[in-house]
Design a protein around this motif. Structure first.
Motif, PDB file in Angstrom:
ATOM      1  N   MET A 132     -24.778   5.164  -7.224  1.00  0.00           N
ATOM      2  CA  MET A 132     -23.762   5.142  -5.387  1.00  0.00           C
ATOM      3  C   MET A 132     -22.614   4.189  -5.494  1.00  0.00           C
ATOM      4  O   MET A 132     -21.949   4.605  -4.573  1.00  0.00           O
ATOM      5  N   ALA A 133     -22.789   2.865  -6.504  1.00  0.00           N
ATOM      6  CA  ALA A 133     -21.134   2.275  -6.143  1.00  0.00           C
ATOM      7  C   ALA A 133     -19.665   2.951  -7.057  1.00  0.00           C
ATOM      8  O   ALA A 133     -18.831   2.987  -5.891  1.00  0.00           O
ATOM      9  N   GLU A 134     -20.513   3.616  -7.005  1.00  0.00           N
ATOM     10  CA  GLU A 134     -18.971   4.594  -8.227  1.00  0.00           C
ATOM     11  C   GLU A 134     -18.901   5.867  -7.377  1.00  0.00           C
ATOM     12  O   GLU A 134     -17.803   6.209  -6.723  1.00  0.00           O
ATOM     13  N   ILE A 135     -19.794   6.112  -6.257  1.00  0.00           N
ATOM     14  CA  ILE A 135     -19.683   7.585  -5.628  1.00  0.00           C
ATOM     15  C   ILE A 135     -18.817   6.718  -4.441  1.00  0.00           C
ATOM     16  O   ILE A 135     -17.957   7.534  -3.935  1.00  0.00           O
ATOM     17  N   GLN A 136     -19.550   5.692  -3.902  1.00  0.00           N
ATOM     18  CA  GLN A 136     -19.042   4.935  -2.933  1.00  0.00           C
ATOM     19  C   GLN A 136     -17.226   4.668  -3.094  1.00  0.00           C
ATOM     20  O   GLN A 136     -16.408   5.134  -2.465  1.00  0.00           O
ATOM     21  N   GLN A 137     -17.248   4.499  -3.958  1.00  0.00           N
ATOM     22  CA  GLN A 137     -15.782   3.788  -5.025  1.00  0.00           C
ATOM     23  C   GLN A 137     -14.969   5.131  -4.585  1.00  0.00           C
ATOM     24  O   GLN A 137     -13.684   5.562  -4.671  1.00  0.00           O
ATOM     25  N   PHE A 138     -15.841   6.245  -5.248  1.00  0.00           N
ATOM     26  CA  PHE A 138     -14.526   7.609  -5.392  1.00  0.00           C
ATOM     27  C   PHE A 138     -14.217   8.052  -4.102  1.00  0.00           C
ATOM     28  O   PHE A 138     -12.691   8.744  -3.975  1.00  0.00           O
ATOM     29  N   MET A 139     -14.869   8.102  -3.150  1.00  0.00           N
ATOM     30  CA  MET A 139     -14.548   8.507  -1.997  1.00  0.00           C
ATOM     31  C   MET A 139     -13.999   7.448  -0.786  1.00  0.00           C
ATOM     32  O   MET A 139     -13.380   8.019   0.032  1.00  0.00           O
ATOM     33  N   ILE A 140     -14.133   6.442  -1.158  1.00  0.00           N
ATOM     34  CA  ILE A 140     -12.598   5.290  -0.174  1.00  0.00           C
ATOM     35  C   ILE A 140     -11.733   5.557  -0.778  1.00  0.00           C
ATOM     36  O   ILE A 140     -10.385   5.732  -0.343  1.00  0.00           O
ATOM     37  N   GLU A 141     -11.334   5.931  -2.455  1.00  0.00           N
ATOM     38  CA  GLU A 141     -10.139   5.997  -2.808  1.00  0.00           C
ATOM     39  C   GLU A 141      -9.618   7.662  -1.891  1.00  0.00           C
ATOM     40  O   GLU A 141      -9.153   7.388  -2.000  1.00  0.00           O
ATOM     41  N   LYS A 142     -10.527   8.522  -1.917  1.00  0.00           N
ATOM     42  CA  LYS A 142     -10.410   9.489  -1.811  1.00  0.00           C
ATOM     43  C   LYS A 142      -9.835  10.063   0.022  1.00  0.00           C
ATOM     44  O   LYS A 142      -9.451  10.835   0.891  1.00  0.00           O
ATOM     45  N   LYS A 143     -10.298   8.647   0.690  1.00  0.00           N
ATOM     46  CA  LYS A 143     -10.632   8.380   2.612  1.00  0.00           C
ATOM     47  C   LYS A 143      -8.630   8.861   2.713  1.00  0.00           C
ATOM     48  O   LYS A 143      -8.773   9.129   3.756  1.00  0.00           O
ATOM     49  N   PRO A 144      -7.569   8.499   1.909  1.00  0.00           N
ATOM     50  CA  PRO A 144      -6.656   9.287   2.663  1.00  0.00           C
ATOM     51  C   PRO A 144      -6.067  10.638   2.794  1.00  0.00           C
ATOM     52  O   PRO A 144      -5.529  11.160   3.193  1.00  0.00           O
ATOM     53  N   LEU A 145      -7.195  11.113   1.999  1.00  0.00           N
ATOM     54  CA  LEU A 145      -6.951  12.466   1.824  1.00  0.00           C
ATOM     55  C   LEU A 145      -7.500  13.435   3.374  1.00  0.00           C
ATOM     56  O   LEU A 145      -7.104  14.643   4.220  1.00  0.00           O
ATOM     57  N   VAL A 146      -8.779  12.703   4.145  1.00  0.00           N
ATOM     58  CA  VAL A 146      -8.982  13.285   4.457  1.00  0.00           C
ATOM     59  C   VAL A 146      -9.154  13.368   5.424  1.00  0.00           C
ATOM     60  O   VAL A 146      -8.630  12.354   6.834  1.00  0.00           O
ATOM     61  N   ARG A 147      -9.230  14.297   7.244  1.00  0.00           N
ATOM     62  CA  ARG A 147      -8.252  13.858   8.862  1.00  0.00           C
ATOM     63  C   ARG A 147      -9.829  13.848   9.032  1.00  0.00           C
ATOM     64  O   ARG A 147      -9.234  12.598  10.674  1.00  0.00           O
ATOM     65  N   LYS A 148     -10.980  14.102   8.968  1.00  0.00           N
ATOM     66  CA  LYS A 148     -11.843  13.213   9.792  1.00  0.00           C
ATOM     67  C   LYS A 148     -12.676  13.776   8.940  1.00  0.00           C
ATOM     68  O   LYS A 148     -13.680  14.782   8.665  1.00  0.00           O
ATOM     69  N   TYR A 149     -14.107  12.751   9.152  1.00  0.00           N
ATOM     70  CA  TYR A 149     -15.169  12.154   9.202  1.00  0.00           C
ATOM     71  C   TYR A 149     -15.977  12.948   9.992  1.00  0.00           C
ATOM     72  O   TYR A 149     -16.129  12.487  11.344  1.00  0.00           O
ATOM     73  N   TYR A 150     -17.086  13.819  10.685  1.00  0.00           N
ATOM     74  CA  TYR A 150     -17.265  14.310  11.752  1.00  0.00           C
ATOM     75  C   TYR A 150     -19.105  14.518  11.272  1.00  0.00           C
ATOM     76  O   TYR A 150     -19.985  14.075  10.558  1.00  0.00           O
ATOM     77  N   ASP A 151     -20.295  14.564  12.359  1.00  0.00           N
ATOM     78  CA  ASP A 151     -21.350  14.115  13.018  1.00  0.00           C
ATOM     79  C   ASP A 151     -21.885  15.867  12.822  1.00  0.00           C
ATOM     80  O   ASP A 151     -23.398  15.982  12.320  1.00  0.00           O
ATOM     81  N   SER A 152     -21.799  16.589  14.698  1.00  0.00           N
ATOM     82  CA  SER A 152     -22.376  17.737  15.021  1.00  0.00           C
ATOM     83  C   SER A 152     -21.484  19.083  13.799  1.00  0.00           C
ATOM     84  O   SER A 152     -20.022  18.861  13.682  1.00  0.00           O
ATOM     85  N   GLY A 153     -22.663  20.350  13.776  1.00  0.00           N
ATOM     86  CA  GLY A 153     -21.569  21.351  13.863  1.00  0.00           C
ATOM     87  C   GLY A 153     -20.718  21.704  15.117  1.00  0.00           C
ATOM     88  O   GLY A 153     -19.925  22.541  14.398  1.00  0.00           O
ATOM     89  N   ALA A 154     -20.479  21.476  16.110  1.00  0.00           N
ATOM     90  CA  ALA A 154     -19.752  21.968  17.356  1.00  0.00           C
ATOM     91  C   ALA A 154     -18.294  21.124  16.790  1.00  0.00           C
ATOM     92  O   ALA A 154     -17.191  21.918  17.022  1.00  0.00           O
ATOM     93  N   GLU A 155     -18.243  20.337  16.267  1.00  0.00           N
ATOM     94  CA  GLU A 155     -16.727  19.598  15.363  1.00  0.00           C
ATOM     95  C   GLU A 155     -16.153  20.387  14.589  1.00  0.00           C
ATOM     96  O   GLU A 155     -15.352  20.049  15.236  1.00  0.00           O
ATOM     97  N   ILE A 156     -17.138  21.110  13.786  1.00  0.00           N
ATOM     98  CA  ILE A 156     -16.156  21.417  13.143  1.00  0.00           C
ATOM     99  C   ILE A 156     -15.647  23.050  13.633  1.00  0.00           C
ATOM    100  O   ILE A 156     -14.798  23.183  13.422  1.00  0.00           O
ATOM    101  N   GLN A 157     -16.264  23.626  14.353  1.00  0.00           N
ATOM    102  CA  GLN A 157     -16.092  24.491  14.841  1.00  0.00           C
ATOM    103  C   GLN A 157     -14.402  23.996  15.625  1.00  0.00           C
ATOM    104  O   GLN A 157     -13.912  25.222  15.118  1.00  0.00           O
ATOM    105  N   GLN A 158     -14.691  23.472  16.093  1.00  0.00           N
ATOM    106  CA  GLN A 158     -13.412  23.064  17.285  1.00  0.00           C
ATOM    107  C   GLN A 158     -12.854  22.522  16.015  1.00  0.00           C
ATOM    108  O   GLN A 158     -11.448  23.800  16.662  1.00  0.00           O
TER     109      GLN A 158
END
Length: 368
Positions: free
Chosen positions: A210-236
């Motif tokens: 999990m520490a490895e996966i966490q570090q991977f996602m932190i390194e890739k954080k500059p690439l993502v536009r948004k972390y979202y929570d609901s289906g309606a958000e990604i639809q919009q």
């Protein structure tokens, strides 16, 4: 390309027309007026509006729906309210059962009180995951999966065959995903068991992974536009063309496809996870009798199952519900066999270990 304007009325048109076909199922015509209320926590579009209105008219039971968008938030709220919850029925994903059961938040399902239990496909109602400690704990209503959704005007089908595309420089600032769900998927990408069953006897290794996966996602954080929570958000976000691709549940994506948006889905070659949504009765539910009346009514017709699929985009668990879907709706809820072979279901055996590591990782990624 100019941005599209999200027309909510047109988007819900299909669901509304479906509702018109639900008039007077036999169960409700026979129902005696009971009165009172039933309180439900569920996701958007899981209770068809036409069914809700008819149920209230035929039984006199007022249906109060509170929308939820996260299993963890729902768990925390329900735990805080015990032993006197305000809710009667909530929507729990099958792989989260143990967390709710072990905290005494759910009541065992009394299937003898559900005359329409046999309307559910036994693949869902009688499967191993649905029985824990000799009891049923929920009414399976919809099944789904984690998919890679993509705008077909911007992303090719070939690119969508791998999760790597979601983390590519090419689509920097044009992607979105739910962090917790992506943790399991990234584990698959790297050859690990996202259900954590392989690490049941080696918690130290689980923590290292999990520490490895966490570090991977932190390194890739500059690439993502948004972390979202609901289906309606990604639809919009798709409709506004804020993103070109993203991790999503198949339900919200299918709803956009059925509305004519240029979207497609894939189960990438690294694999993904499937899940089943169930309706569950809360332990110490204040209106348990009305809850069972509501659940039995929901199971009374395959048309109701089809209406839930039309509105939510998830796959109905009801027998014969597909006959009430259009060809496009059937297409948007199916996948090629070679992609389905990449799918496995979330399992609950090691949820304590899994979420004990994942929940802090989610917060660390957000804070990074």
């Amino acid at each position: 390309m100019s941005k599209l304007i999200f027309n909510r009325r047109r988007f819900l048109g299909t669901a509304a027309m479906t509702g018109a076909a639900l008039a007077s199922p036999a169960y409700l015509r026979r129902a005696h007026a009971q009165g009172g209320e039933v309180n439900i926590w569920t996701y958007n579009d899981f209770v068809p509006e036409a069914f809700k209105e008819q149920f209230e008219a035929e039984t006199g039971i007022k249906v109060n729906v509170r929308l939820v968008d996260d299993q963890g938030k729902q768990f925390n709220l329900l735990a805080a309210e015990q032993p006197n919850p305000s809710v009667d029925i909530m929507t729990v994903a099958g792989h989260r059962f143990l967390q709710f059961i072990e905290s005494d938040l759910l009541a065992p399902m009394d299937t003898d009180r559900l005359s329409n239990w046999d309307k559910i496909n036994p693949t869902f109602s009688e499967s191993d995951w649905s029985t824990i400690n000799g009891n049923k704990w929920g009414v399976p209503i919809l099944s789904g999966m984690e998919v890679l959704s993509y705008n077909t005007d911007l992303v090719t089908a070939e690119e969508a065959q791998t999760w790597d595309t979601l983390f590519s420089e090419k689509y920097k600032g044009q992607t979105a995903y739910i962090i917790q769900d992506m943790l399991s998927i990234v584990m698959l990408m790297k050859g690990y068991d996202g259900n954590f069953i392989e690490y049941a006897d080696d918690h130290e290794k689980a923590a290292e992974i999990m520490a490895e996966i966490q570090q991977f996602m932190i390194e890739k954080k500059p690439l993502v536009r948004k972390y979202y929570d609901s289906g309606a958000e990604i639809q919009q976000m798709f409709v506004n063309q804020d993103i070109a691709l993203g991790h999503s549940w198949n339900g919200p994506a299918a709803a956009l496809i059925n509305d004519g948006f240029p979207l497609a889905m894939s189960i990438p070659q690294e694999g993904s996870y499937g899940f089943v949504y169930t309706l569950n009765v809360a332990n110490n539910a204040p209106n348990a009798d009305n809850a069972y009346t509501f659940l039995d009514a929901m199971l009374s017709s395959p048309e109701i199952g089809a209406a839930m699929t039309k509105a939510s985009g998830f796959i109905s668990t009801y027998k014969d519900s597909a006959q009430y879907l259009t060809d496009l709706e059937k297409k948007s809820t199916s996948f090629p066999e070679e992609q389905l072979a990449n799918l496995q279901f979330f399992r609950a055996e090691e949820n304590e270990l899994k979420y004990g590591l994942m929940d802090p990782a989610v917060e660390a990624i957000k804070a990074a």
